[in-house]
Scaffold this motif. Sequence first.
Motif, short mmCIF file in Angstrom:
data_model
loop_
_atom_site.label_atom_id
_atom_site.label_comp_id
_atom_site.label_asym_id
_atom_site.label_seq_id
_atom_site.Cartn_x
_atom_site.Cartn_y
_atom_site.Cartn_z
N ALA A 83 5.10 -24.02 29.43
CA ALA A 83 4.15 -25.11 29.61
C ALA A 83 4.86 -26.45 29.76
N SER A 84 5.95 -26.64 29.02
CA SER A 84 6.72 -27.89 29.14
C SER A 84 7.33 -28.02 30.53
N GLU A 85 7.75 -26.90 31.09
CA GLU A 85 8.42 -26.92 32.38
C GLU A 85 7.44 -26.93 33.54
N ARG A 86 6.35 -26.14 33.43
CA ARG A 86 5.45 -25.95 34.57
C ARG A 86 4.05 -26.50 34.35
N LYS A 87 3.79 -27.17 33.21
CA LYS A 87 2.49 -27.72 32.81
C LYS A 87 1.53 -26.62 32.36
N VAL A 88 1.52 -25.49 33.05
CA VAL A 88 0.66 -24.37 32.66
C VAL A 88 1.52 -23.11 32.61
N SER A 89 1.49 -22.41 31.49
CA SER A 89 2.32 -21.21 31.34
C SER A 89 1.63 -20.00 31.96
N ARG A 90 2.38 -18.90 32.09
CA ARG A 90 1.79 -17.63 32.48
C ARG A 90 1.04 -17.03 31.28
N TRP A 91 0.17 -16.07 31.57
CA TRP A 91 -0.54 -15.38 30.50
C TRP A 91 0.39 -14.38 29.82
N ARG A 92 0.41 -14.40 28.51
CA ARG A 92 1.22 -13.46 27.73
C ARG A 92 0.38 -12.90 26.59
N GLU A 93 0.61 -11.63 26.29
CA GLU A 93 -0.13 -11.02 25.19
C GLU A 93 0.56 -11.33 23.86
N VAL A 94 -0.21 -11.86 22.91
CA VAL A 94 0.28 -12.18 21.57
C VAL A 94 -0.56 -11.39 20.57
N ARG A 95 0.10 -10.70 19.67
CA ARG A 95 -0.62 -9.87 18.70
C ARG A 95 -0.70 -10.59 17.34
N TYR A 96 -1.91 -10.52 16.74
CA TYR A 96 -2.16 -11.16 15.45
C TYR A 96 -2.44 -10.09 14.40
N PRO A 97 -1.96 -10.29 13.17
CA PRO A 97 -2.30 -9.36 12.09
C PRO A 97 -3.81 -9.40 11.84
N ALA A 109 -2.56 -18.41 27.30
CA ALA A 109 -1.88 -19.32 28.23
C ALA A 109 -1.88 -20.69 27.58
N VAL A 110 -0.82 -21.47 27.83
CA VAL A 110 -0.66 -22.78 27.21
C VAL A 110 -0.66 -23.85 28.29
N VAL A 111 -1.41 -24.93 28.04
CA VAL A 111 -1.49 -26.07 28.96
C VAL A 111 -0.91 -27.29 28.26
N ALA A 116 0.96 -36.82 26.31
CA ALA A 116 0.53 -36.83 24.92
C ALA A 116 1.43 -36.00 24.02
N ALA A 117 2.43 -35.29 24.59
CA ALA A 117 3.33 -34.42 23.82
C ALA A 117 2.53 -33.44 22.96
N ARG A 118 1.45 -32.94 23.54
CA ARG A 118 0.63 -31.95 22.86
C ARG A 118 0.32 -30.81 23.81
N TYR A 119 -0.17 -29.72 23.20
CA TYR A 119 -0.47 -28.54 24.00
C TYR A 119 -1.82 -27.96 23.58
N ILE A 120 -2.48 -27.31 24.53
CA ILE A 120 -3.69 -26.55 24.24
C ILE A 120 -3.40 -25.08 24.61
N ALA A 121 -3.54 -24.19 23.64
CA ALA A 121 -3.35 -22.75 23.87
C ALA A 121 -4.73 -22.09 23.89
N VAL A 122 -5.07 -21.45 25.00
CA VAL A 122 -6.35 -20.76 25.14
C VAL A 122 -6.09 -19.26 25.14
N GLY A 123 -6.89 -18.53 24.38
CA GLY A 123 -6.67 -17.10 24.24
C GLY A 123 -7.93 -16.30 24.51
N ARG A 124 -7.74 -15.08 24.99
CA ARG A 124 -8.85 -14.17 25.30
C ARG A 124 -8.62 -12.84 24.60
N ASP A 125 -9.63 -12.38 23.92
CA ASP A 125 -9.57 -11.09 23.22
C ASP A 125 -9.63 -9.97 24.26
#
Length: 475
Positions: A83-97, A109-111, A116-125
């Motif tokens: 996201a820092s390099e391309r503004k919008v990252s690719r979709w990646r699967e992240v597993r949560y306990p 995916a992270v935007v 603002a030196a901040r990020y928004i991470a949006v996730g889909r189940d």
Amino acid sequence: MRAFRAPKESLGDLNADVAAMLVAAASDIALALDADGNIQDLAFQQAGLPLELRNTDEWIGRSWQATVSEESQTKPELLLAEASERKVSRWREVRYPAARGPDIPILFAVVAIKGAARYIAVGRDVRATAALQQKLIEAQVAIERDYSRMRNAESRYRILFQITAEPVLIIDATSHRIVEANPAAAALLDHGAANLIGKLFPDALLIDDQSLSQSLSLAIRSQGKIERVRITLDGGRDYLLDGTFFRQDTSSFFLLRFSPQYGQPALPKSSDVNTQLVQFVESAPDGFVITDMDGRLLHANATFLQLAQIENMHQIMGETIDRWIGKSAIDFSVMLSNLRQHGTLKLFSSVVRGEHGSPVDVEISATTVGAPGQARLGFTIRNVGPRISGDGGDHAFIPRSREQLAELIGRVPLKELVRETTDVIERMCIETALKLTGDNRATAAEMLGLSRQSLYVKLRRYGLAEPSEEDSQLE
């Protein structure tokens, strides 16, 4: 991702409250992160999801990496770096306990927020999608298992037909012409097996006694069987002839067996064939890959290297195969689960992602080889891109990549999306069953575990029954 062409004109000046509502509505889970990847705020679309995840009330203020499962520890850093390099990252699967049961897969995916030196991470189940894929694989495995059982039975009887020392002929019950002959019959009648095909029974037997020939013809037409009839062929050879009636699909046949009275003719010998298996695998037009039981690559042929756009084997030794295979990590997880459970996997639709190009549509078959403790996974990978692009059939509307499916999320309700996906899978299973049974509706209904009336209802629902067929079914 395809962005708005003129967001300022079409969306106007959105305040923080409206932006937060949009992010929360478009995702199952949304995280507001600072520059160091710490969670500042979070939102869930459904009230049930935070109850399924572990300790969500303690996430704010903690590092995003600290909230995910052990196997996904590196994923948040990769997403933030992209996201820092391309503004919008690719979709990646992240597993949560999970609070209970296995880990929960979330596609993130992270935007990066500009200035603002901040990020928004949006996730889909993605559990629903994984469950549907698993059901489709289980249905495909069950159908393939039944088909393999029938094919193995046919192979056994075919081998028996070819190697038996007794001459055997298969006669069409309608035309009374020879449709098949084993090598012993060809040697008996001094013809090649191919030369016997199409000849009229009993003329092809070259029987000296014409009255006997006529009586055989009459018996097979009127009685439908021949029992222990003694015949003398041209040259003085004596045999006992037995005939049995049988049906295959919608056709009727006679099986004629000759029992020799004075010895048996010698069968021709088959020539030995050297398959040169190793050379074939290395030069085959399909990709061949050998991995360990965890999917780490041990060997691949030149075709796979070309699909993955790799120069040589040394660059990929020890890498996991899901780096190139699968629309997402779910694909390889489903394949690996079925291989461990069933030992084989056939015609799994997926993609190969090249190092420098777009994904290529492929069909993957795999099997487990080797003794326990030394087992390996073998994959065959066939490029079906040209076949898919040239197919104008009924399934042209099905999304062929996770990105295409992702474009529907936010525009189509999840319940509708799952329902339509289930309908697609159901239609594919029905069409496959009809194809395997030669359009035999009764057998297809039994294969699918449905009543015939239920199958007819589904055929009408999906437009697979002709109008004339629908009328006859209603009657």
